[in-house]
Design a protein around this motif. Structure first.
Motif, PDB file in Angstrom:
ATOM      1  N   GLY A 155     -99.936 -61.472  35.771  1.00 38.70           N
ATOM      2  CA  GLY A 155     -99.097 -62.297  34.914  1.00 38.70           C
ATOM      3  C   GLY A 155     -97.872 -61.531  34.436  1.00 38.70           C
ATOM      4  N   GLU A 156     -97.038 -62.189  33.639  1.00 42.23           N
ATOM      5  CA  GLU A 156     -95.854 -61.581  33.056  1.00 42.23           C
ATOM      6  C   GLU A 156     -95.863 -61.788  31.546  1.00 42.23           C
ATOM      7  OE1 GLU A 156     -92.411 -63.128  35.039  1.00 42.23           O
ATOM      8  OE2 GLU A 156     -92.651 -61.761  36.741  1.00 42.23           O
ATOM      9  N   LEU A 165    -103.509 -56.033  24.254  1.00 44.37           N
ATOM     10  CA  LEU A 165    -103.029 -57.147  25.065  1.00 44.37           C
ATOM     11  C   LEU A 165    -104.011 -57.383  26.202  1.00 44.37           C
ATOM     12  CD1 LEU A 165    -100.602 -59.112  25.640  1.00 44.37           C
ATOM     13  CD2 LEU A 165     -99.730 -57.342  27.176  1.00 44.37           C
ATOM     14  N   THR A 166    -104.392 -58.636  26.397  1.00 48.49           N
ATOM     15  CA  THR A 166    -105.238 -59.019  27.524  1.00 48.49           C
ATOM     16  C   THR A 166    -104.507 -60.097  28.317  1.00 48.49           C
ATOM     17  OG1 THR A 166    -107.275 -58.527  26.299  1.00 48.49           O
ATOM     18  CG2 THR A 166    -107.463 -59.936  28.242  1.00 48.49           C
ATOM     19  N   VAL A 167    -104.320 -59.832  29.620  1.00 46.67           N
ATOM     20  CA  VAL A 167    -103.607 -60.761  30.495  1.00 46.67           C
ATOM     21  C   VAL A 167    -104.595 -61.264  31.537  1.00 46.67           C
ATOM     22  CG1 VAL A 167    -101.656 -61.073  32.067  1.00 46.67           C
ATOM     23  CG2 VAL A 167    -101.470 -59.482  30.139  1.00 46.67           C
ATOM     24  N   SER A 191    -106.979 -66.965  39.562  1.00 47.03           N
ATOM     25  CA  SER A 191    -107.843 -65.866  40.010  1.00 47.03           C
ATOM     26  C   SER A 191    -108.864 -65.489  38.945  1.00 47.03           C
ATOM     27  CB  SER A 191    -107.003 -64.640  40.366  1.00 47.03           C
ATOM     28  OG  SER A 191    -106.415 -64.074  39.206  1.00 47.03           O
ATOM     29  N   GLY A 192    -108.490 -65.635  37.676  1.00 50.54           N
ATOM     30  CA  GLY A 192    -109.385 -65.229  36.593  1.00 50.54           C
ATOM     31  C   GLY A 192    -109.419 -63.731  36.374  1.00 50.54           C
ATOM     32  N   THR A 193    -108.623 -62.963  37.139  1.00 49.37           N
ATOM     33  CA  THR A 193    -108.566 -61.518  36.956  1.00 49.37           C
ATOM     34  C   THR A 193    -108.041 -61.193  35.558  1.00 49.37           C
ATOM     35  OG1 THR A 193    -108.163 -61.169  39.308  1.00 49.37           O
ATOM     36  CG2 THR A 193    -107.596 -59.358  37.830  1.00 49.37           C
ATOM     37  N   GLU A 194    -108.714 -60.282  34.888  1.00 46.72           N
ATOM     38  CA  GLU A 194    -108.346 -59.919  33.515  1.00 46.72           C
ATOM     39  C   GLU A 194    -107.937 -58.455  33.448  1.00 46.72           C
ATOM     40  OE1 GLU A 194    -110.580 -61.352  29.801  1.00 46.72           O
ATOM     41  OE2 GLU A 194    -111.226 -59.264  29.997  1.00 46.72           O
ATOM     42  N   ASP A 200    -104.750 -53.151  41.048  1.00 50.06           N
ATOM     43  CA  ASP A 200    -105.301 -53.043  42.401  1.00 50.06           C
ATOM     44  C   ASP A 200    -106.821 -52.925  42.335  1.00 50.06           C
ATOM     45  OD1 ASP A 200    -105.734 -50.468  41.505  1.00 50.06           O
ATOM     46  OD2 ASP A 200    -105.027 -49.492  43.319  1.00 50.06           O
ATOM     47  N   GLY A 201    -107.370 -53.203  41.170  1.00 43.83           N
ATOM     48  CA  GLY A 201    -108.802 -53.071  40.949  1.00 43.83           C
ATOM     49  C   GLY A 201    -109.109 -51.874  40.079  1.00 43.83           C
TER      50      GLY A 201
END
Length: 239
Positions: free
Chosen positions: A134-135, A171-173, A178-181, A214-215
Motif C-alpha cells: 500500500g501507500e 503503523l500497520t498497512v 492480498s491481505g498481506t500485513e 518480500d516476506g
C-alpha cells in the motif's frame, strides 16, 4: 574473514585495487551524493556498501548504495551505473568527497572496509520481487516522526529514544485483496525522517511512501531513497 561477496579476505583501510564507481548521469550522481551526505550527517563514521545489480528485461545495470542508521534500519538508493568490484564497502565520507568533487562520471569510491559491514542485505536474485502492500501519505509519517521525537524528549533529557519506543509499531498497512500485513516500527519512521525522506526537508511533503515486502523484509520507498528492515529478528546460529 570473507568480504561481503564471500570471494576473499576483507582488509580494513586498504584501497580496493581497481575500485571504480561509474554513474554516467550527472543528476543521478548528485542525487547519490545527497543520499550519502545525509547518511554521513546521521553518523560521521558511517560506511556505505555499494552493490551491483545487473539489468534485466532491457533495463540498465544499477548500483545500490546501502547504509546503516543509528535506528537499526538500513537506508538505500539506487542509480543506473556500475561498480567494480561488484560488492564493496567504503567509508561514507570518502565516497561523499569523491562524488562531490569529481566531475567525471567515474570515480574511485574510497577505502575498502568490507570488514566493517555488519548484518545481511535483502538477497539479490533475479526472481525476487517486492510486493507493494500500500501507500501512505508522507505527511502522516512525518507526523508520526514528530510525535516520536516528542515522546523521546519526554522520556530522556537528551532526547534519546528508548528501545521500547523504537520497537513500538506505529503503523500497520494491509494490502487490498492480498491481505498481506506490514507492521512498521518507530525506528523505521525515525530513519525516514532522519534521512530527510519525509518532512519539510524532503521537498515532497505532498507525496506518498510506498510500503512493500518480500516476506522477510519490509521496505518504505520515497523519492529520496528507501528504508529497509527485517520483519523478524534474525535467529542466532546454533553451534
Amino acid at each position: 574473514m570473507n568480504g561481503p561477496n564471500g570471494s576473499g579476505a576483507a582488509v580494513s583501510g586498504v584501497r580496493a585495487p581497481g575500485s571504480r564507481l561509474t554513474v554516467p548521469d550527472r543528476t543521478q550522481r548528485d542525487d547519490l551524493a545527497g543520499f550519502v551526505g545525509r547518511a554521513v550527517r546521521l553518523d560521521a563514521a558511517v560506511v556505505v556498501r555499494l552493490r551491483a545489480r545487473p539489468g534485466t528485461d532491457g533495463e540498465p545495470d544499477t548500483v545500490e548504495a546501502w547504509a546503516p542508521t543509528p535506528f537499526d534500519a538500513l537506508v538505500t538508493r539506487a542509480a543506473p551505473g556500475q561498480v567494480t568490484p561488484g560488492d564493496v564497502t567504503v567509508v561514507g565520507s570518502d565516497l561523499l568527497a569523491a562524488l562531490a568533487v569529481a566531475v567525471a562520471p567515474s570515480v574511485e569510491p574510497g577505502t575498502a572496509v568490507d570488514d566493517r559491514w555488519r548484518g545481511p542485505l535483502p538477497p539479490l536474485r533475479a526472481d525476487r520481487r517486492w510486493e507493494v502492500v500500500g501507500e501512505v501519505p508522507a505527511a502522516e509519517l512525518d507526523g508520526l516522526a514528530e510525535r516520536g521525537v516528542a515522546a523521546a524528549r519526554a522520556g530522556d533529557p537528551g532526547g534519546r529514544p528508548s528501545a521500547a519506543l523504537l520497537d513500538q509499531v506505529v503503523l500497520t498497512v494491509t494490502g487490498d485483496g492480498s491481505g498481506t500485513e506490514v507492521r512498521v516500527p518507530m525506528r523505521c519512521v525515525f530513519a525516514l525522517s532522519g534521512m530527510g525522506f519525509v518532512g519539510a526537508g524532503s521537498g515532497d511533503t505532498d507525496g506518498t511512501v510506498r510500503v512493500s515486502t518480500d516476506g522477510g523484509w519490509l521496505r518504505l520507498d520515497t523519492r529520496g531513497g528507501a528504508v529497509v528492515r527485517r520483519r523478524r529478528a534474525q535467529l542466532p546460529l546454533l553451534a
